[in-house]
Each structure stands twice: as structure tokens, then as C-alpha cells.
Design a protein around this motif. Structure first.
Motif, PDB file in Angstrom:
ATOM      1  N   LEU A  50      36.617  71.699  26.934  1.00  0.00           N
ATOM      2  CA  LEU A  50      38.056  71.447  27.076  1.00  0.00           C
ATOM      3  C   LEU A  50      37.505  70.013  25.943  1.00  0.00           C
ATOM      4  O   LEU A  50      36.675  69.684  26.380  1.00  0.00           O
ATOM      5  N   GLU A  51      38.988  69.463  25.058  1.00  0.00           N
ATOM      6  CA  GLU A  51      38.670  68.314  24.891  1.00  0.00           C
ATOM      7  C   GLU A  51      39.898  67.230  25.750  1.00  0.00           C
ATOM      8  O   GLU A  51      41.044  66.794  25.775  1.00  0.00           O
ATOM      9  N   ILE A  52      39.017  65.678  25.612  1.00  0.00           N
ATOM     10  CA  ILE A  52      39.571  65.233  26.418  1.00  0.00           C
ATOM     11  C   ILE A  52      40.731  63.888  26.058  1.00  0.00           C
ATOM     12  O   ILE A  52      39.574  63.291  25.444  1.00  0.00           O
ATOM     13  N   PRO A  53      41.313  64.036  25.878  1.00  0.00           N
ATOM     14  CA  PRO A  53      41.937  62.778  25.387  1.00  0.00           C
ATOM     15  C   PRO A  53      41.802  60.853  25.900  1.00  0.00           C
ATOM     16  O   PRO A  53      41.194  60.506  26.195  1.00  0.00           O
ATOM     17  N   MET A  54      41.581  60.436  24.467  1.00  0.00           N
ATOM     18  CA  MET A  54      41.052  59.134  25.044  1.00  0.00           C
ATOM     19  C   MET A  54      42.094  58.558  25.507  1.00  0.00           C
ATOM     20  O   MET A  54      43.274  58.486  25.086  1.00  0.00           O
ATOM     21  N   HIS A  55      41.561  57.579  25.789  1.00  0.00           N
ATOM     22  CA  HIS A  55      42.494  56.334  27.058  1.00  0.00           C
ATOM     23  C   HIS A  55      43.124  57.398  27.917  1.00  0.00           C
ATOM     24  O   HIS A  55      44.233  56.708  28.873  1.00  0.00           O
ATOM     25  N   GLN A  56      42.911  58.249  29.062  1.00  0.00           N
ATOM     26  CA  GLN A  56      43.166  59.149  29.448  1.00  0.00           C
ATOM     27  C   GLN A  56      41.962  59.260  30.890  1.00  0.00           C
ATOM     28  O   GLN A  56      40.798  59.524  30.428  1.00  0.00           O
ATOM     29  N   HIS A  57      42.674  58.468  32.302  1.00  0.00           N
ATOM     30  CA  HIS A  57      41.603  58.396  33.053  1.00  0.00           C
ATOM     31  C   HIS A  57      40.836  60.263  33.886  1.00  0.00           C
ATOM     32  O   HIS A  57      42.537  61.169  33.623  1.00  0.00           O
TER      33      HIS A  57
END
Length: 65
Positions: A39-46
Motif C-alpha cells: 500500500l502506498e499512502i498519498p501525501m496530505h491524506q489522513h
């Protein structure tokens, strides 16, 4: 163990599950993960994580310029 809500504004975070299971909450999206999931978590996402079974994972954080 649960990992509290956080937001990354200057680094990209991703992880690969080697053992166990967890649920990842990214905004309104819920993703259940287990062995072999990435999983890659997008920047600026809680985002936060709820551990369902003890987890061993590779975590990568890349600092953005």
C-alpha cells in the motif's frame, strides 16, 4: 496495537505486509491487508491503522523536497 491518525506533508509512505493482518483507513477508504499486500499512502491524506493480528511489515518513507 492501533496506530493513530496522522498526515504526512513532506514524505511519501508505503508498506509491504510480511505477516499478519491489519486495516488501513485512508480518508473514507478502508483497506484490509494481509501477507503480500502493498500500500502506498498519498501525501496530505489522513490515515491510521488498526492491527487485527500481529504484523510484520517493511515500511518505506521517502522525504519529498
Amino acid at each position: 496495537i492501533d496506530y493513530p491518525d496522522e498526515v504526512h506533508t513532506d514524505e511519501q509512505e508505503c508498506f509491504f505486509i510480511l505477516e499478519g493482518r491489519c486495516k488501513c483507513f485512508i480518508g473514507e477508504t478502508v483497506i484490509e491487508m494481509g501477507l503480500g499486500d502493498f500500500l502506498e499512502i498519498p501525501m496530505h491524506q489522513h490515515h491510521d491503522v488498526k492491527v487485527l493480528e500481529p504484523v510484520l511489515a517493511l515500511v518505506q518513507r521517502i522525504k519529498e523536497a
